[in-house]
Write a protein that holds these residues in place. Structure first.
Motif, short mmCIF file in Angstrom:
data_model
loop_
_atom_site.label_atom_id
_atom_site.label_comp_id
_atom_site.label_asym_id
_atom_site.label_seq_id
_atom_site.Cartn_x
_atom_site.Cartn_y
_atom_site.Cartn_z
N PHE A 4 0.86 -1.15 -0.26
CA PHE A 4 0.04 0.06 0.12
C PHE A 4 0.85 1.31 0.07
O PHE A 4 0.50 2.35 -0.63
CB PHE A 4 -0.70 -0.16 1.18
CG PHE A 4 -1.77 1.16 1.52
CD1 PHE A 4 -3.03 1.25 0.83
CD2 PHE A 4 -1.34 2.12 2.49
CE1 PHE A 4 -3.76 2.29 1.02
CE2 PHE A 4 -2.23 3.04 2.75
CZ PHE A 4 -3.69 3.18 2.10
N ASN A 5 1.75 1.19 0.69
CA ASN A 5 2.83 2.25 1.02
C ASN A 5 3.82 2.49 -0.06
O ASN A 5 4.70 3.41 0.00
CB ASN A 5 3.45 2.47 2.25
CG ASN A 5 2.22 2.77 3.41
OD1 ASN A 5 1.40 3.69 3.44
ND2 ASN A 5 2.52 2.39 4.46
N ARG A 6 4.03 1.57 -1.06
CA ARG A 6 5.53 1.42 -1.77
C ARG A 6 5.75 2.59 -2.71
O ARG A 6 6.96 2.97 -2.47
CB ARG A 6 4.98 0.38 -2.64
CG ARG A 6 6.51 0.06 -3.70
CD ARG A 6 6.18 -1.04 -4.51
NE ARG A 6 7.49 -1.40 -5.25
CZ ARG A 6 7.82 -2.70 -5.62
NH1 ARG A 6 7.26 -3.64 -5.45
NH2 ARG A 6 9.25 -2.69 -6.34
N PRO A 7 4.75 3.41 -3.25
CA PRO A 7 5.18 4.56 -3.80
C PRO A 7 5.73 5.63 -3.12
O PRO A 7 6.68 6.34 -3.42
CB PRO A 7 3.98 5.22 -4.40
CG PRO A 7 2.72 3.91 -4.62
CD PRO A 7 3.23 3.21 -3.26
N GLY A 54 0.58 9.13 10.79
CA GLY A 54 2.12 8.90 10.38
C GLY A 54 2.30 8.05 9.37
O GLY A 54 3.41 7.58 8.94
N ASN A 55 1.28 7.55 8.71
CA ASN A 55 1.45 6.80 7.49
C ASN A 55 2.03 7.58 6.16
O ASN A 55 1.59 8.89 6.09
CB ASN A 55 0.04 6.34 7.01
CG ASN A 55 0.35 4.93 6.14
OD1 ASN A 55 0.81 4.11 6.59
ND2 ASN A 55 -0.15 4.93 4.92
N PRO A 56 2.70 7.00 5.67
CA PRO A 56 3.54 7.83 4.48
C PRO A 56 2.33 8.10 3.51
O PRO A 56 2.69 9.10 2.61
CB PRO A 56 4.58 6.68 3.68
CG PRO A 56 4.92 5.72 4.86
CD PRO A 56 3.54 5.80 5.89
N ILE A 57 1.36 7.42 3.06
CA ILE A 57 0.46 7.66 2.19
C ILE A 57 -0.93 7.94 3.00
O ILE A 57 -1.21 7.24 3.75
CB ILE A 57 0.07 6.53 1.22
CG1 ILE A 57 1.40 6.61 0.13
CG2 ILE A 57 -1.17 6.78 0.32
CD1 ILE A 57 1.12 5.44 -0.84
N GLU A 58 -1.60 9.11 2.48
CA GLU A 58 -2.70 9.70 3.29
C GLU A 58 -3.75 8.43 2.93
O GLU A 58 -3.95 8.15 2.16
CB GLU A 58 -3.24 10.90 2.79
CG GLU A 58 -4.52 11.36 3.75
CD GLU A 58 -4.79 12.80 3.08
OE1 GLU A 58 -5.72 13.29 3.54
OE2 GLU A 58 -3.92 13.46 2.24
N MET A 59 -4.37 8.10 4.50
CA MET A 59 -5.54 7.27 4.27
C MET A 59 -7.00 7.70 4.19
O MET A 59 -7.10 8.64 4.86
CB MET A 59 -5.31 6.19 5.69
CG MET A 59 -3.98 5.45 5.63
SD MET A 59 -3.73 4.47 7.40
CE MET A 59 -5.03 3.57 7.35
N ASN A 60 -7.62 7.12 3.40
CA ASN A 60 -9.20 7.71 3.27
C ASN A 60 -10.02 6.51 3.06
O ASN A 60 -9.53 5.16 3.37
CB ASN A 60 -9.22 8.42 2.09
CG ASN A 60 -8.71 7.77 0.85
OD1 ASN A 60 -9.30 6.61 0.58
ND2 ASN A 60 -8.08 8.61 -0.10
N ALA A 61 -11.41 6.58 3.01
CA ALA A 61 -12.30 5.67 3.13
C ALA A 61 -12.09 4.42 1.98
O ALA A 61 -12.30 3.18 2.27
CB ALA A 61 -13.78 6.20 3.44
N GLU A 62 -11.82 5.03 0.90
CA GLU A 62 -11.78 4.08 -0.27
C GLU A 62 -10.42 3.26 -0.13
O GLU A 62 -10.54 1.84 -0.23
CB GLU A 62 -11.60 4.96 -1.35
CG GLU A 62 -11.62 4.03 -2.64
CD GLU A 62 -11.60 4.98 -4.12
OE1 GLU A 62 -11.78 4.52 -5.25
OE2 GLU A 62 -11.66 6.21 -3.87
#
Length: 381
Positions: free
Chosen positions: A296-299, A363-371
């Protein structure tokens, strides 16, 4: 190399085999004369706990114990512990055990002198300033697992029994005054708990290392913590009596909890609500979702993890690190998915809502959203 040391960072730590014998000195250093030992139900009847109570009694500290602590401690456990503390006229807490015993013990010491309700001190903004800092009792922490690192933390995770949400209670003064890290206390851990707690330490270091926040001190600690887990967790799992491996894992656990001042991420954002609702082991849940979160965070983390892989002696950059995590999980008997962990027909919308409300998301590298979080959770299942 001798695994026997006194450290003063992030608090006073006494590391070494047999150092539980110093519990009397540790309590004196923290200013306690009549401590309450707080531990969980499972540990209460074990020989290591009885031996510690004997050492307390021999040091003139009494042998008072509170052990009504659930695997995911709740506000009800806190209330009962505070009552036992006040009724016994205690002047400090020995927090003894894994994450549940340590977290509950710290909050009992914190709440014993407060007049406001527990949830007023959730880790939101500056809510911690609501506490009467002078009324917080001293704490000596004695970990009996090598995972959470709660012994060097300024927060505790408490489950709200009404909403089944895990809440973080924070105050700088619930950092224990003295920590005794005695690897002999971890020798009796079942292999599954050795694996799960060890992967919790790994998750702390990994998420801290990948967090986008700026904290180079934590960054360095996290990287070396990853190395210690890589080298020593398989040894501790294979031979529970390997004291060197046990001691190195206690160091890694403390390092992970020190490092995650830099932040956590989606691994913990998912595992907190899953554990609160489905009562899964926290560290094992972290391990189960770890590879999907890496993908999920790879990019955002590919280059950073390539550098970590090089330091850890793992070939292949990000892909090599990803494969290493999968192989380590298999080696440790970690389930390959949440379904294999026993989670059936979960309320995905509710879990996603709780995950997005968890402080770890920041603190997650990619912003988390519902989708994207829904897709991530489904991939983990």
């Amino acid at each position: 190399m001798s695994l026997y040391a006194n450290w003063s960072y992030p608090t006073a730590i006494r590391l070494g085999a047999g150092r539980i014998s110093e519990i009397g000195e540790a309590c004196a250093a923290a200013g306690m004369k009549k401590p309450l030992l707080v531990t969980d139900k499972g540990l209460a009847a074990l020989p290591i706990t009885a031996a510690t109570l004997d050492l307390m009694e021999a040091a003139g500290l009494g042998r008072a114990m509170f052990s009504k602590v659930d695997p995911n401690p709740t506000e009800q456990n806190v209330e009962a512990g505070v009552k036992a503390y006040r009724d016994g006229g205690h002047d400090g807490v020995i927090a003894f055990g894994g994450g549940s015993g340590l977290d509950l013990g710290k909050v009992v010491a914190f709440m014993a002198g407060q007049s406001r309700p527990l949830w007023d001190f959730e880790d939101i903004g500056d809510w911690w300033t609501r506490a009467d800092a002078d009324a917080i009792a001293p704490i000596v922490a004695v970990p009996t697992t090598a995972g959470t690192g709660s012994e060097v933390g300024r927060a505790s995770v408490i489950t709200n029994s009404q909403t089944h949400e895990k809440k973080i209670i924070f105050h700088p003064k619930i950092l224990p005054a003295v920590v005794i890290c005695d690897p002999e206390l971890t020798v009796g851990m079942p292999r599954s708990i050795t694996a799960g707690t060890g992967m919790d330490a790994f998750a702390h270091c990994l998420e801290a290392y990948c967090s986008p926040h700026y904290h180079p001190m934590s960054q360095g600690i996290a990287l070396e913590g990853l190395r210690l887990v890589k080298e020593y967790l398989p040894r501790a799992y294979a031979d529970g009596n390997d004291i060197e491996a046990r001691g190195q894992m206690m160091s890694a656990a403390a390092m992970g909890a020190t490092a995650f001042q830099k932040g956590l991420g989606a691994i913990h954002a998912l595992s907190h609500p899953i554990g609160a609702v489905h009562h899964t082991h926290h560290g094992t849940t972290n391990a189960v979702v770890m590879q999907q979160v890496l993908k999920f965070n790879r990019p955002a983390i590919e280059g950073r993890l390539a550098r970590a892989a090089a330091y850890l002696g793992i070939e292949g950059g990000f892909d090599g690190f990803y494969d290493f995590v999968g192989e380590l999980n298999r080696q440790l008997g970690i389930p390959a998915s949440l379904g294999e962990l026993g989670i059936r027909d979960p309320d995905i919308d509710a879990l996603v809502a709780s995950a997005l409300n968890d402080p770890s998301t920041g603190g997650n590298p990619i912003e988390m959203n519902a989708e994207n979080t829904t897709a991530l959770l489904r991939a983990c299942l």
